[in-house]
Design a protein around this motif. Structure first.
Motif, PDB file in Angstrom:
ATOM      1  N   LEU A 132       5.980  11.430   3.666  1.00  0.00           N
ATOM      2  CA  LEU A 132       6.061   9.854   3.671  1.00  0.00           C
ATOM      3  C   LEU A 132       5.959   9.340   5.190  1.00  0.00           C
ATOM      4  N   LEU A 133       6.649  10.009   5.995  1.00  0.00           N
ATOM      5  CA  LEU A 133       6.793   9.589   7.361  1.00  0.00           C
ATOM      6  C   LEU A 133       5.517   9.604   8.244  1.00  0.00           C
ATOM      7  N   VAL A 134       4.434  10.459   7.631  1.00  0.00           N
ATOM      8  CA  VAL A 134       3.252  10.473   8.106  1.00  0.00           C
ATOM      9  C   VAL A 134       2.474   9.335   8.202  1.00  0.00           C
ATOM     10  N   TYR A 135       2.440   8.723   6.815  1.00  0.00           N
ATOM     11  CA  TYR A 135       1.688   7.541   6.481  1.00  0.00           C
ATOM     12  C   TYR A 135       1.497   6.439   7.584  1.00  0.00           C
ATOM     13  N   ILE A 188      -5.531  16.057   3.433  1.00  0.00           N
ATOM     14  CA  ILE A 188      -5.364  17.669   3.540  1.00  0.00           C
ATOM     15  C   ILE A 188      -4.019  17.917   4.123  1.00  0.00           C
ATOM     16  N   ALA A 189      -3.413  16.850   4.757  1.00  0.00           N
ATOM     17  CA  ALA A 189      -1.802  17.143   4.928  1.00  0.00           C
ATOM     18  C   ALA A 189      -1.176  17.354   3.775  1.00  0.00           C
ATOM     19  N   VAL A 190      -1.400  16.359   2.755  1.00  0.00           N
ATOM     20  CA  VAL A 190      -0.697  16.266   1.625  1.00  0.00           C
ATOM     21  C   VAL A 190      -0.576  17.674   0.879  1.00  0.00           C
ATOM     22  N   ALA A 191      -1.947  18.088   0.740  1.00  0.00           N
ATOM     23  CA  ALA A 191      -2.120  19.214   0.019  1.00  0.00           C
ATOM     24  C   ALA A 191      -1.789  20.473   0.604  1.00  0.00           C
ATOM     25  N   GLN A 192      -1.736  20.504   2.073  1.00  0.00           N
ATOM     26  CA  GLN A 192      -0.817  21.621   2.599  1.00  0.00           C
ATOM     27  C   GLN A 192       0.515  21.693   2.426  1.00  0.00           C
ATOM     28  N   TRP A 193       0.992  20.571   2.562  1.00  0.00           N
ATOM     29  CA  TRP A 193       2.570  20.150   2.432  1.00  0.00           C
ATOM     30  C   TRP A 193       2.893  20.646   0.987  1.00  0.00           C
ATOM     31  N   GLN A 223       0.673  -0.983  -0.087  1.00  0.00           N
ATOM     32  CA  GLN A 223       0.046   0.127   0.156  1.00  0.00           C
ATOM     33  C   GLN A 223       0.864   1.132  -0.028  1.00  0.00           C
ATOM     34  N   THR A 224       1.931   1.104   0.935  1.00  0.00           N
ATOM     35  CA  THR A 224       2.913   2.408   0.844  1.00  0.00           C
ATOM     36  C   THR A 224       3.589   2.596  -0.463  1.00  0.00           C
ATOM     37  N   ILE A 225       3.819   1.637  -0.979  1.00  0.00           N
ATOM     38  CA  ILE A 225       4.435   1.721  -2.406  1.00  0.00           C
ATOM     39  C   ILE A 225       3.699   2.265  -3.376  1.00  0.00           C
ATOM     40  N   SER A 226       2.533   1.724  -3.502  1.00  0.00           N
ATOM     41  CA  SER A 226       1.596   2.116  -4.461  1.00  0.00           C
ATOM     42  C   SER A 226       1.183   3.476  -4.425  1.00  0.00           C
ATOM     43  N   TYR A 227       1.428   4.499  -3.326  1.00  0.00           N
ATOM     44  CA  TYR A 227       1.078   5.615  -3.456  1.00  0.00           C
ATOM     45  C   TYR A 227       2.265   6.625  -3.556  1.00  0.00           C
ATOM     46  N   LEU A 228       3.479   5.873  -3.587  1.00  0.00           N
ATOM     47  CA  LEU A 228       4.600   6.770  -3.999  1.00  0.00           C
ATOM     48  C   LEU A 228       4.498   7.705  -5.270  1.00  0.00           C
ATOM     49  N   PRO A 229       4.264   7.122  -6.294  1.00  0.00           N
ATOM     50  CA  PRO A 229       4.409   7.788  -7.429  1.00  0.00           C
ATOM     51  C   PRO A 229       3.380   9.190  -7.453  1.00  0.00           C
ATOM     52  N   HIS A 230       2.522   9.215  -6.467  1.00  0.00           N
ATOM     53  CA  HIS A 230       1.818  10.501  -6.349  1.00  0.00           C
ATOM     54  C   HIS A 230       2.533  11.535  -6.247  1.00  0.00           C
ATOM     55  N   PHE A 231       3.627  11.288  -5.519  1.00  0.00           N
ATOM     56  CA  PHE A 231       4.525  12.524  -4.921  1.00  0.00           C
ATOM     57  C   PHE A 231       5.654  12.991  -6.127  1.00  0.00           C
ATOM     58  N   GLN A 237      15.830  18.805  -9.382  1.00  0.00           N
ATOM     59  CA  GLN A 237      14.446  18.529  -9.563  1.00  0.00           C
ATOM     60  C   GLN A 237      14.486  17.062  -8.580  1.00  0.00           C
ATOM     61  N   ALA A 238      15.298  16.360  -8.690  1.00  0.00           N
ATOM     62  CA  ALA A 238      15.093  14.845  -8.236  1.00  0.00           C
ATOM     63  C   ALA A 238      15.475  15.066  -6.754  1.00  0.00           C
ATOM     64  N   ALA A 239      16.654  15.724  -6.316  1.00  0.00           N
ATOM     65  CA  ALA A 239      17.112  15.817  -4.938  1.00  0.00           C
ATOM     66  C   ALA A 239      15.858  16.576  -4.206  1.00  0.00           C
ATOM     67  N   ILE A 240      15.159  17.555  -4.930  1.00  0.00           N
ATOM     68  CA  ILE A 240      13.957  18.383  -4.207  1.00  0.00           C
ATOM     69  C   ILE A 240      12.944  17.429  -3.868  1.00  0.00           C
ATOM     70  N   THR A 241      12.654  16.618  -5.073  1.00  0.00           N
ATOM     71  CA  THR A 241      11.523  15.513  -4.809  1.00  0.00           C
ATOM     72  C   THR A 241      11.793  14.905  -3.487  1.00  0.00           C
ATOM     73  N   ILE A 242      12.937  14.135  -3.324  1.00  0.00           N
ATOM     74  CA  ILE A 242      13.115  13.489  -2.346  1.00  0.00           C
ATOM     75  C   ILE A 242      13.229  14.158  -0.767  1.00  0.00           C
ATOM     76  N   VAL A 243      13.744  15.277  -1.022  1.00  0.00           N
ATOM     77  CA  VAL A 243      13.696  16.342   0.426  1.00  0.00           C
ATOM     78  C   VAL A 243      12.285  16.489   0.698  1.00  0.00           C
ATOM     79  N   VAL A 244      11.293  16.796  -0.207  1.00  0.00           N
ATOM     80  CA  VAL A 244      10.100  17.358   0.374  1.00  0.00           C
ATOM     81  C   VAL A 244       9.147  16.248   0.472  1.00  0.00           C
TER      82      VAL A 244
END
Lengths: 544, 323, 295
Positions: free
Chosen positions: C274-277, C202-207, B131-139, C262-269
């Protein structure tokens, strides 16, 4: 009771007055902070906290707080105008909207009163900064280097390996260009195990203009006037794609495609795919500007594949034409920094801009601090080797030192101009460019009997003066009879030109004629007429 | 007699009316907490969502941002007439609706199925990981995803290589240059990016289903498939319906980022969508009025679609309205 | 019976295989971004970096972290995410609950008002003017208030509340519970999984949002968010490689390329969000029964 209240009141007054006094004392020591909006991003901006920024503050008492648009600048401008909240200084690239909204103050009287340096720097071009025939106010100071010399050319690029292999053939017309690509490709169908690509174009979004349509203008000897071609005799503007000469250029591209010499992905690839192919060393020829392929070339240099980097050749459609790359359009002065009506310190702001135009400031922003960033030896400014080393190799050099950070978009002297001490204002010199050439590049140049790429090109003295400057800098009117048809035609070009280039050569004429008819139906002639009027007004304004 | 009768009738009527009011106010009083709960949000919705609607007047003006409301020139329906006479508009409208429908069909059904599948996984750790992996591409931003897709479909790209090796193709195909493939490519890219993310809401609905219902079904001898059919699907029905109705209302609001980043000049007749059109011929050429006219058109279409969808879904939902 | 079990086992096996396949193809873009972020930027230009960096380097991250304001940016982003999610979730739940009460007098009106918000908008200029008039320019609350409630979330939640047994609330009412008690004690606990999902949305949209910072708060350094700062870095690097205006041309040392940044930024943000999940994921487990609430 009453006395107590009176006592309290006076105490409040004393505190308040004391506070004011303290504030004014602090205020005297604190630099005046002016806000500024800049249309272009400055990737090294530090908030005036670098050595040069601090030095400017020390000498002028002014500190700039510059806002750079993180999203679409037009959006930011729209909201700025809608709310009437302007920063003190505005750097624009198209004053129309601001002037319509009455956002700028007229600088003419300020220039008369406090503008000694500005007068000296712009000289005769001050006249060119007047807004238009009806409103001769000066709302902004031009942002590009005045009287800058052009030493660096792009144009049509060919790998050094190709010309070397073929014994440095004559490289003047599209036919020469095509023959070289064809011959080399036949001999080497693959490079490093991957298929060789003859000529690759880049059509990703706005880059279409750089690598697909602008080369058609240059190869047919016309100067860069944006979407326009302006007739020297009649001073009438036409949409440049409608020129019959350019039809022949696209016929050649179509022919290249039919021969299999054009990269079939030319109109599909994204910028990173294009760079990847170049960096793999398998694209023989380009029709692009250096700043677009330079990054990929750097990867080639790093890998030591110098023979896969590119030389620049003055290729034209046929002998009738002359490459216009070195044609100096003259100072065009349509973009620049203005002072807004909201500015509370107009005089200080103007004096600051005038100081930036002074010789003292020009040396400071270009060369840096004496004894730190440069030394004077025998009355010559030199950059010490250690500093140069850093400049060449430290990506954060500009950020850390501040050198070169505050040149653009403020008033500036162009490359090659010499100050009263006999030194150039800017650090760029011909020798500097030559030093950067690789051994392979030098060898190729020597074989063509040149020292620099620009030596191969028709020199700027060979061209007549352009009485309208650079047409792409003329502010376009916010008139929908002009903007909408033009937008539609630009969109149509992006759609039709790739189709026509990729079509069967037998269909070329029919498709091209249809395309021209479509442009007419979209109202291109109306837009041309409006632009012609703009050109003529500009010539009248500049010459009166 | 008749008079008194009339009088008493009137009296009665008044009394009834009074009673009705009284009952009404009693009801209002009983619901005072509900009112109190919603009041701040009513104020919020009016201030932040409805006051800005005055901007719609711009569509009827030759709007210039530096003029105040009273200084604007009124042009009536000029921009709407221009909009409806523009052939380009119908082209982008077609592209918008087709791509939206495709993405509704796939981007809506697959996440439901995916959520059900995830729920069927017995191994808890595996379930959570997938589940966690599947939603990664969203980001991962669309720029990056578009880059990956164009490279995947390039002439020397993996898809062409695979098809050539399997003998399905003789010559490599420039997939990105073919307009007829574009809609499919966008839909697949969208599905790939958002599948996991869109399934989260359905998964949440599934796990909220009362466990007793499954136990009862098991007692009746229903196997997993029957349980899915008879318990899971009815259990998430309401959420599925509401999402469907709201998405149908949104068909015309497509955005343009993914189309813009995946397109190239050769497929523009298939890739250009309404939102990009509004930007290009609106703000880009300083015609705020035109952009606003497109916005109003979109709102009207949305509301019509919403009402139609609501009526149709009501039929399927045993006559109970969902909205 | 055996038939059924066999079928089920087959189903389970194919399910696992399918999921592993799905996992691999959805993991790819993220791993690809990670690999590029750790790869030398000049080498990345050549293309062909897939799952592992070819020429390993920290330079892209180093470039990102040379920028100032990242710590304040992170703090503001964190704060707006926390406050925005908390308030947004509570507001959404209250509105959803009220319009789920069938007998509520103003139900239709409130419903209609919130539905329409999803499909009508005044546009950027009026919204900007409103924010200015309300004094929210360069104010933290501009991150929270204008987007407090999304109609979408309200109606998803209401659809779920509608599936709760009516008997539960009626019996509570008979026991003398007020609306507020029912909302807090019965409805909210039963909606945990959906609430967790909405909180995530909401959290993701805010972030992730940066545009409001750009439009409303770019005048105040202390209020810029991490995403905004990241956008700025990306733009800086992009313009550094294309413009020769600011004395940046091929004669100066090159900056990292936009793709790598772009790649580094994607990871940083992405990492922080992801830790929230995992914290929310515990609400997505089965086994919730109404019995627990009843008693």
């Amino acid at each position: 009771m009453r006395t107590r209240r009176a006592l309290l009141l006076s105490l409040v007054w004393i505190v308040a007055l004391a506070g004011l006094g303290v504030c004014s004392i602090i205020g005297a020591q604190k630099p005046l902070e002016l806000t500024m909006f800049s249309y272009d991003i400055n990737p090294n901006y530090t908030g005036f906290e670098d050595p040069i920024g601090r030095e400017i503050t020390k000498r002028t008492g002014i500190k700039l707080s510059i806002e750079y648009p993180v999203g679409d600048p037009e959006e930011r401008i729209m909201l700025m105008i809608a709310s009437g909240e302007y920063p003190d200084l505005i750097f624009h690239k198209g004053a129309g909207k601001f002037v319509d909204a009455g956002a700028f103050i007229d600088l003419t009287s300020y220039i008369e009163q406090y503008g000694a340096n500005i007068k000296k720097l712009y000289g005769p071009y001050l006249k060119r900064m007047r807004y238009d025939l009806n409103d001769r106010s000066i709302y902004y100071l031009g942002c590009y280097g005045v009287d800058s010399q052009i030493w660096d050319v792009s144009g049509f690029e060919l790998q050094h390996a190709v010309v070397k292999e073929l014994g440095y053939p004559k490289m003047e017309t599209l036919q020469d260009f095509e023959n070289a690509i064809k011959a080399y490709m036949k001999k080497y169908p693959t490079i490093d195990g991957r298929p060789t690509i003859g000529l690759s174009l880049l059509a990703d979004d706005w880059r279409f203009l750089i690598s697909v349509t602008n080369p058609a203008v240059a190869a047919t000897g016309a100067p860069d006037d944006g979407q326009w071609y302006i007739d020297f005799e009649t001073q009438e503007a036409v949409y440049h794609i409608t020129r019959p000469e350019e039809k022949e250029y696209f016929r050649w591209l179509n022919h290249m495609n039919a021969l299999g010499l054009l990269d079939p992905e030319s109109f599909v690839q994204k910028y990173d795919q294009y760079k990847a192919k170049i960096a793999q060393g398998r694209v023989l020829a380009l029709t692009d500007q250096r700043w677009e392929y330079e990054e990929a070339e750097r990867a080639l240099r790093q890998a030591g594949k110098f023979e896969r980097t590119y030389g620049n050749y003055p290729i034209v459609l046929d002998e009738r034409f002359k490459r216009p790359d070195l044609w100096d359009p003259g100072y065009s002065a349509s973009w620049g920094v203005g002072i807004s009506v909201n500015c509370k310190h107009k005089e200080e702001a103007f004096k600051f801009l005038d100081w930036m135009a002074s010789d003292e400031a020009q040396v400071l922003v270009n060369w840096g601090l004496e004894g730190v960033n440069y030394r004077v030896e025998n009355r010559k400014r030199v950059i010490p080797p250690a500093e140069l080393e850093q400049k060449n190799n430290d990506p954060l050099y500009i950020k850390k030192s501040g050198v070169g950070l505050y040149v653009y978009p403020f008033p500036q002297r162009g490359d090659g101009l010499v100050d009263p001490t006999g030194n150039t204002y800017t650090t760029l010199t011909k020798d500097f460019i030559k030093e950067r050439y690789s051994p392979v590049e030098k060898q190729v140049l020597a074989s063509y009997g040149a020292e620099m790429w620009m030596d191969l090109y028709p020199q700027s003295s060979e061209f007549p003066l352009k009485p309208w400057g650079a047409a792409w800098q003329i502010p376009t009117p916010m008139n929908e009879d002009f903007t909408v048809p033009l937008q539609r035609c630009d969109d149509l070009c992006k759609k039709r030109i790739p189709e026509i280039v990729l079509a069967d050569p037998s269909a070329f004429d029919r498709l091209w004629d249809n395309f021209q008819k479509e442009l007419e139906n979209l109202g291109i002639h109306k837009a041309e007429a409006i632009f012609t009027q703009l050109i003529q007004e500009r010539i009248a304004l500049w010459n009166d | 007699m008749s008079r008194t009768g009339e009088e008493s009738g009137q009296l009665n009527y008044c009394f009834e009316k009074q009673q009705k009011y009284k009952r009404y106010f009693q009801r209002l009083y009983r619901q005072r907490y509900l009112f109190l709960m919603v009041l701040p949000f009513l104020v919020w919705v009016i201030v932040f969502k409805y006051i800005p609607i005055w901007g719609w007047t711009m569509a009827f003006q030759d709007y210039k941002p530096h003029f105040s409301f009273l200084e604007q020139t009124w042009v009536g329906f000029k921009y709407f007439i221009e909009l409806f006479h523009d052939r380009q508009f119908y082209l982008v409208l077609r592209n918008t609706l087709v791509m939206s429908l495709l993405s509704l069909l796939c981007g809506y059904t697959f996440p439901i199925i995916f959520a059900i599948f995830i729920n069927e996984i017995r191994h808890k750790f595996f379930q959570k990981t997938i589940q966690t992996i599947s939603y990664l591409p969203h980001f991962v931003s669309w720029v990056v995803v578009a880059g990956i897709f164009t490279k995947l479909l390039a002439i020397g790209g993996p898809i062409n290589q695979l098809l050539l090796e399997l003998g399905l193709l003789k010559e490599p195909v420039l997939f990105m240059a073919k307009g007829e493939y574009f809609w499919g490519i966008v839909t697949v890219a969208d599905l790939w990016k958002e599948l996991g993310w869109n399934s989260i809401i359905f998964l949440a609905a599934i796990v909220s289903i009362d466990e007793n219902l499954y136990e009862a079904a098991q007692m009746d001898g229903a196997n997993r498939f029957r349980q899915i059919w008879h318990v899971t699907l009815p259990g998430i029905r309401m959420v599925v319906f509401i999402m469907l109705i709201m998405s149908i209302g949104n068909l015309i609001n497509i955005g343009f980022e993914r189309q813009f980043l995946l397109q190239n000049n050769l497929v523009k007749d298939y890739s250009e969508v309404l939102d990009l059109y509004a930007l290009t011929y609106g703000i880009r050429v300083a015609r705020y009025a035109y952009g606003t006219a497109v916005g109003i058109f979109k709102s009207v279409v949305s509301i019509i679609l919403l009402l139609v969808a609501n009526t149709v879904v009501k039929r399927f939902n045993d006559g109970t309205a969902v909205l | 019976m055996r038939q059924v079990k066999k079928g089920e086992r087959l189903f389970q096996i194919s399910l696992y295989l399918f999921m592993i396949f799905m996992g691999l193809i959805t993991l790819y873009p993220f791993l690809n971004v990670l690999a590029i972020s750790l790869n030398d930027s000049l080498d990345t230009i050549k293309g062909g970096v897939h799952l592992l960096p070819r020429v390993f380097t920290w330079n892209n991250y180093r470039e990102v972290f040379t920028y100032p304001n990242l710590v304040t940016g992170f703090n503001i982003s964190f704060l707006r995410t926390a406050v925005g999610t908390g308030l947004g979730l509570l507001s959404t739940a209250m509105v959803a609950y009220v319009i789920s009460c069938r007998e509520f007098v103003a139900r239709r009106l409130v419903t209609a008002l919130f539905i329409l918000t999803m499909y009508v908008s005044g546009g950027l200029i009026p919204e900007f003017m409103l924010v200015r008039k309300l004094g929210l320019m360069n104010n933290f609350w501009v991150y929270i208030l204008p987007g407090l409630i999304s109609g979408w979330n309200v109606f998803v939640l209401r659809a779920y509340i509608d599936t709760l047994p009516v008997s539960l609330m009626e019996s509570a009412k008979l026991d003398g519970a007020s609306e507020l008690t029912i909302f807090l004690r019965i409805v909210l606990p039963l909606c945990k999984p959906i609430l967790a999902t909405i909180a995530l949305f909401i959290a993701v949209a805010q972030w992730n949002s940066w545009f409001d910072t750009y439009i409303y708060c770019s005048g105040k350094q202390a209020l810029t968010t991490l995403q905004y700062e990241m956008m700025r870095i990306l733009q800086d690097v992009t313009s550094a490689t294309t413009s020769s205006m600011y004395g940046i041309n091929e004669y100066n040392a090159p900056r990292t390329s936009p793709e790598s940044i772009q790649a580094a930024i994607t990871i940083v943000v992405t990492i922080p969000i992801l830790l929230v999940y995992p914290f929310l994921q515990k609400y997505f487990v089965k086994g919730l029964t109404l019995g627990a609430i009843k008693s």
